[in-house]
Scaffold this motif. Structure first.
Motif: not given
Ligand code: AMP
Ligand code: MG
Length: 498
Positions: A224-233, A235-237, A243-244, A326-335
């Motif tokens: 779950l965490e790994a999927v979330a990390q890849r999505q965070a990266a 969506i940041a791109q 892109f919408i 809950d950690a997702f937004m933080g990962h997203y922000q980092q990316h």
């Protein structure tokens, strides 16, 4: 088709019986090749001597599937605009098999628009030329921009009409994906299946996409965490490219972290965080700025399906999964921040996170306030880094704010001290990630209309060709880089590719 061989190895069909329905594609009357992605075909190891347009059209229409193909319609469910639909599935697509490519990556080969399947509900299982060529253009653009994406291998006109608001020429797309496992695939088996099936699916997805967590005792939580990390990266791109996606339903979110299902998607022109173009998205659920939040929401739906695997005690499972979500937004922000710094040409200095975020946000505020074209603004900032500010200034109808902002930006360079690159080197690095060319919506529409209404592929081919090198400024292609006329964007709506 002896001249065309796919080295098929169909692990989904083999390892996951009960997760799909075997199904044959319809025969089409007059297949004609509209697009063939030779580079991708080479990557897949499927280019052979003696291939003709006719043999490729027969293959990619589904009329003559190659040996080893094992067509199946995959089961999935999904939340569509927030509403759970327990029964979606491949209603007009078939996975014909998997190929391990030249780099050792396992990839799905799927037909889209190949006729009815057990999941078609009231649909006809067909697709039209316009939306399938649209998937080619946007997918290839994403690929050239460096964003993980599914890709088009071929498009074949079927020679029969499909009936939408009016009759349209029919087509079949062949799509290549890391896999077609979606958040919705998990939801389907959570709604209809057994715990053992969820485990099977999760373990299959882990082995295929996240082998690094396979040996962990808490592998389903780590998954779950790994999927979330890849999505965070991912969506940041998307956000950095303007892109919408347009229809971020859970069935359109890939577990592998690729952009998938190019329906009513679009690239933003004048910067506006609330931009939404999809005709079916009346509430702006999938607006530009909503995308990180929606990704998080979709991941929470995935988490729900995994709870029984995460911990035998439900309360504890919820706690653990909630931490990940809950950690997702933080990962997203980092990316997002590291992408922002790269776009601004700034080194990732520790301690500068806050000021750099503020600097980026005030730049975006300037673009928003003055309705400046998002892509060109960044590209002309590259020129400004090289010492040429005039093209950037020309984009801003009024100047207030720009001078002050440029001053702050240059002051930030000074913080880099001795490590600061020479201005031309800084500009060069920025030019490698701030594209000059994106698929401009009016160009895409023009190309699709010519192909669909007149059978004229020249505008499509011209645009596709231009999009192959988005980071190179080429005066001969300048017309493709220009924003749409304002009247066009004011009326612009995209439609689901059904
Ligand atoms: P999409 O909007 O492409 O993400 O599709 C959502 C769902 O509708 C999926 O289950 C599709 O397979 C199904 N679907 C879309 N168009 C058709 C069609 N023309 N015929 C049958 N099913 C369709
Ligand atoms: Mg879909």
């Amino acid at each position: 088709m002896p001249d065309i061989a796919f080295p098929f190895d169909n692990s989904y069909a083999r390892e996951l019986p009960g997760f799909y329905a075997p199904c044959q594609p319809d025969t089409v009357p007059a297949p004609r090749l509209l697009f063939f992605n030779r580079g991708l075909a080479e990557e897949l190891g499927m280019v052979r001597d003696g291939q003709t347009d006719a043999s490729l059209a027969a293959l990619f229409s589904g009329n003559a599937l190659p040996p080893g193909a094992q067509p199946i319609a995959q089961a999935y469910a999904g939340h569509q605009f927030g509403q759970f639909n327990p029964q979606l599935g491949d209603g007009r697509a078939l996975l014909i098999g998997e190929v391990v490519d030249r780099l050792g990556r396992r990839r799905d080969i799927a037909l889209k628009g190949s006729g009815r399947t057990p999941f078609s509900r009231r649909g006809d299982g067909k697709a039209a030329v316009g939306p399938m060529l649209r998937e080619v253009l946007i997918g290839e653009a994403m690929q050239a921009l460096g964003i993980p994406t599914t890709r088009a291998l071929a498009v074949v006109a079927t020679g029969e009409p499909v009936f939408r608001e009016r009759p349209l020429p029919g087509a079949i797309l062949t799509r290549v994906a890391a896999s077609h496992i979606r958040v919705g695939t998990f939801q389907y088996f959570s709604a209809h299946g057994t715990l053992e099936q969820i485990r099977q699916l999760a373990d299959y997805a882990i082995a295929r996409h996240y082998p690094e967590v396979e040996e962990r005792d808490d592998r389903h939580l780590a998954f779950l965490e790994a999927v979330a990390q890849r999505q965070a990266a991912l969506i940041a791109q998307w956000m950095h490219m303007g892109f919408i996606h347009g229809v971020m339903n859970t069935d359109n979110m890939s577990i592998a972290g690729e952009t998938i299902d190019f329906g009513p998607c679009a690239f933003m022109e004048a910067y506006d965080p609330r931009a939404v173009f999809s005709s079916i998205d009346e509430m702006g659920r999938y607006a530009y700025q909503a995308q990180p939040r929606i990704a998080r929401w979709n991941l929470a739906r995935l988490a729900e399906t995994l709870l029984p695997l995460i911990h035998a005690d439900e309360g504890r499972a919820i706690e653990l999964a909630t931490e990940v979500i809950d950690a997702f937004m933080g990962h997203y922000q980092q990316h997002w921040l590291s992408g922002l710094r790269a776009k601004l040409g700034l080194a990732g200095l520790p301690g500068q996170e806050g000021p750099d975020t503020a600097l980026g946000e005030s730049w975006l505020d300037l673009l928003h306030a003055q309705q400046v074209d998002y892509t060109l603004a960044w590209r002309r900032l590259v020129d400004a880094a090289a010492g040429n500010e005039a093209p950037l200034r020309a984009l801003f109808p009024g100047q207030p704010g720009l001078d002050g902002w440029l001053h702050r930006w240059r002051e930030r360079w000074a913080v880099e001290g001795e490590a600061a690159p020479a201005p031309l080197n800084r500009a060069e690095a920025m030019g490698r990630i701030n594209p000059w060319l994106i698929p401009r919506n009016h160009r895409v529409e023009e190309a699709l209309a010519a192909a669909s209404d007149e059978g004229d592929l020249a505008p499509f081919e011209g645009l596709l060709n231009a999009l192959a090198r988005p980071y190179e400024e080429n005066p001969e292609l300048a017309a493709y880089a220009e924003p749409a006329p304002q009247t066009f964007m004011a009326e612009f709506r995209t439609f689901c590719g059904t």
